[in-house]
Design a protein around this motif. Structure first.
Motif, PDB file in Angstrom:
ATOM      1  N   LEU A 197     -37.658-124.784  35.761  1.00 30.32           N
ATOM      2  CA  LEU A 197     -37.729-123.467  35.131  1.00 30.32           C
ATOM      3  C   LEU A 197     -38.911-123.343  34.178  1.00 30.32           C
ATOM      4  O   LEU A 197     -38.950-122.435  33.352  1.00 30.32           O
ATOM      5  N   SER A 198     -39.869-124.249  34.310  1.00 29.55           N
ATOM      6  CA  SER A 198     -41.031-124.210  33.424  1.00 29.55           C
ATOM      7  C   SER A 198     -41.972-123.080  33.822  1.00 29.55           C
ATOM      8  O   SER A 198     -41.975-122.610  34.966  1.00 29.55           O
ATOM      9  N   ASP A 199     -42.767-122.622  32.864  1.00 32.32           N
ATOM     10  CA  ASP A 199     -43.754-121.572  33.137  1.00 32.32           C
ATOM     11  C   ASP A 199     -44.844-122.102  34.072  1.00 32.32           C
ATOM     12  O   ASP A 199     -45.162-123.295  34.090  1.00 32.32           O
ATOM     13  N   VAL A 200     -45.411-121.189  34.845  1.00 31.59           N
ATOM     14  CA  VAL A 200     -46.551-121.493  35.709  1.00 31.59           C
ATOM     15  C   VAL A 200     -47.651-120.503  35.357  1.00 31.59           C
ATOM     16  O   VAL A 200     -47.456-119.288  35.485  1.00 31.59           O
ATOM     17  N   PHE A 206     -39.017-116.915  38.903  1.00 30.21           N
ATOM     18  CA  PHE A 206     -37.703-116.326  39.107  1.00 30.21           C
ATOM     19  C   PHE A 206     -36.696-117.418  39.458  1.00 30.21           C
ATOM     20  O   PHE A 206     -37.035-118.403  40.132  1.00 30.21           O
ATOM     21  N   LEU A 207     -35.472-117.212  39.003  1.00 30.29           N
ATOM     22  CA  LEU A 207     -34.338-118.050  39.403  1.00 30.29           C
ATOM     23  C   LEU A 207     -33.457-117.205  40.310  1.00 30.29           C
ATOM     24  O   LEU A 207     -32.974-116.143  39.896  1.00 30.29           O
ATOM     25  N   HIS A 276     -38.573-116.086  31.601  1.00 30.32           N
ATOM     26  CA  HIS A 276     -39.690-115.948  30.667  1.00 30.32           C
ATOM     27  C   HIS A 276     -39.184-116.243  29.263  1.00 30.32           C
ATOM     28  O   HIS A 276     -38.083-116.782  29.108  1.00 30.32           O
ATOM     29  N   ASP A 277     -39.961-115.920  28.269  1.00 28.75           N
ATOM     30  CA  ASP A 277     -39.588-116.245  26.889  1.00 28.75           C
ATOM     31  C   ASP A 277     -38.183-115.752  26.569  1.00 28.75           C
ATOM     32  O   ASP A 277     -37.838-114.593  26.855  1.00 28.75           O
ATOM     33  N   GLY A 278     -37.384-116.634  25.994  1.00 24.91           N
ATOM     34  CA  GLY A 278     -36.023-116.286  25.631  1.00 24.91           C
ATOM     35  C   GLY A 278     -34.993-116.666  26.677  1.00 24.91           C
ATOM     36  O   GLY A 278     -33.790-116.652  26.398  1.00 24.91           O
ATOM     37  N   PHE A 279     -35.440-116.983  27.890  1.00 26.62           N
ATOM     38  CA  PHE A 279     -34.506-117.379  28.940  1.00 26.62           C
ATOM     39  C   PHE A 279     -33.830-118.696  28.542  1.00 26.62           C
ATOM     40  O   PHE A 279     -34.473-119.574  27.952  1.00 26.62           O
ATOM     41  N   PRO A 280     -32.532-118.862  28.848  1.00 22.23           N
ATOM     42  CA  PRO A 280     -31.818-120.084  28.461  1.00 22.23           C
ATOM     43  C   PRO A 280     -32.274-121.302  29.273  1.00 22.23           C
ATOM     44  O   PRO A 280     -31.817-121.543  30.382  1.00 22.23           O
TER      45      PRO A 280
END
Length: 319
Positions: A197-200, A206-207, A276-280
């Motif tokens: 779930l890391s940023d790219v 998306f999950l 994105h930012d704030g996602f658990p």
């Protein structure tokens, strides 16, 4: 050993024997250079050669000339596999004989040869576990959707999970991690690495959470049935796309020879979340020394990040 068991007995170099006198297609047993056994399909003048040809360890798959005809040759390089090769050849011939014409016979023969590729190199050690089956079905559902939105070739090229990549699917400016779960399970999904779930950079992440439940016969489909549904899309595509599909499928551990008839699966609802930012999640940077990270994410906590399927699908086909 008889010629029925080993059809090249009695043949010398540059000799051939028709596989079936009553066959619709011109298949021959042959012995080629270095006394290597081969099965040959003569091609009609109007049949175009399909390229690229499979590259398979232990086999040489190529086009050549037999007499005055162009032909497909499948040649065994390593004599110790000759018994298995004989079985492979009979299966290829059977597939070719089911064809409507010579061009279709060539197509079917090459695709059946690809099916044998992973068996010849050893194949997977055993059947996929129940959870591995569930996970593969979840990914196949998304791959099928991508085939509709893109093309089979473009879709399968995005499927990176079988290669061990951090994200299951990598598209242009979009990465998708697919999770399959029981519909009645606790509302969590398991994250198996710090990178899932890391940023790219330059891409949206998306999950996608797909419900996949065990079904009671006659409802649902087996894993093999689900694979066949997607396989049909690639059967109708070009050979190179089919090779990419077969290679990716094999990398998941699925083998056509394994029996999955004891369990059937049904497909439930799907939810997609924008990560994105704030996602658990446990986000980068990970503290030094923390490795092999695994954790669970509550789907209730993901709800503020849900996206409509229309918005999600628009992202899939963006330029």
């Amino acid at each position: 050993m008889t010629s029925e068991e080993l059809p090249w007995l009695g043949l010398a170099f540059d000799q051939a024997r028709r596989v079936d006198r009553n066959g619709k297609q011109d298949f021959f047993w042959a012995v080629v250079e270095n006394n290597a056994p081969a099965v040959v399909l003569l091609l009609a003048p109007e049949t175009d050669q399909l390229l690229p040809l499979p590259k398979i360890r232990s086999l040489d798959v190529r086009y050549g000339t037999v007499g005055t005809s162009s032909a497909l040759l499948i040649v065994l390089r390593e004599q110790e596999h000759i018994d298995l090769f004989a079985t492979l050849c009979r299966d290829v011939v059977q597939a070719g004989e089911e064809a409507s014409d010579n061009a279709d016979a060539l197509n079917r023969s090459l695709r059946r040869t690809l099916r044998w590729h992973h068996l010849l190199r050893g194949g997977a050690p055993g059947r996929l576990s129940v959870e591995e089956q569930r996970g593969l079905i979840g990914e196949l559902q998304f791959l099928e959707k991508l085939c509709e939105k893109l093309t089979p070739r473009a879709a399968v090229e995005t499927w990176k999970g079988p290669e061990g990549a951090a994200k299951d699917f990598e598209l242009h400016k979009v990465c998708v991690e697919v999770k399959a779960r029981r519909g009645a399970a606790r509302p969590y999904v398991q994250i198996s690495s710090e990178d899932q779930l890391s940023d790219v950079e330059g891409s949206r992440v998306f999950l996608r959470v797909q419900e996949v439940d065990a079904a009671v016969r006659p409802e649902g489909k087996t894993l093999t049935d689900h694979v066949k549904d997607v396989d049909t899309l690639f059967q109708n595509s070009d050979l190179e796309s089919y090779q990419l599909w077969e290679s990716a499928l094999s990398a998941t551990g699925f083998e056509w020879e394994h029996d999955y008839s004891d369990r059937r699966w049904s497909i439930g609802s799907v939810s997609t979340f924008s990560v994105h930012d704030g996602f658990p999640r446990i986000a980068h940077p990970i503290p030094a020394g923390v490795v092999n990270l695994k954790y669970a994410v509550s789907l209730d906590a993901c709800q503020p990040f849900v996206v409509e399927q229309s918005e999600f699908e628009t992202n899939l086909v963006q330029e």
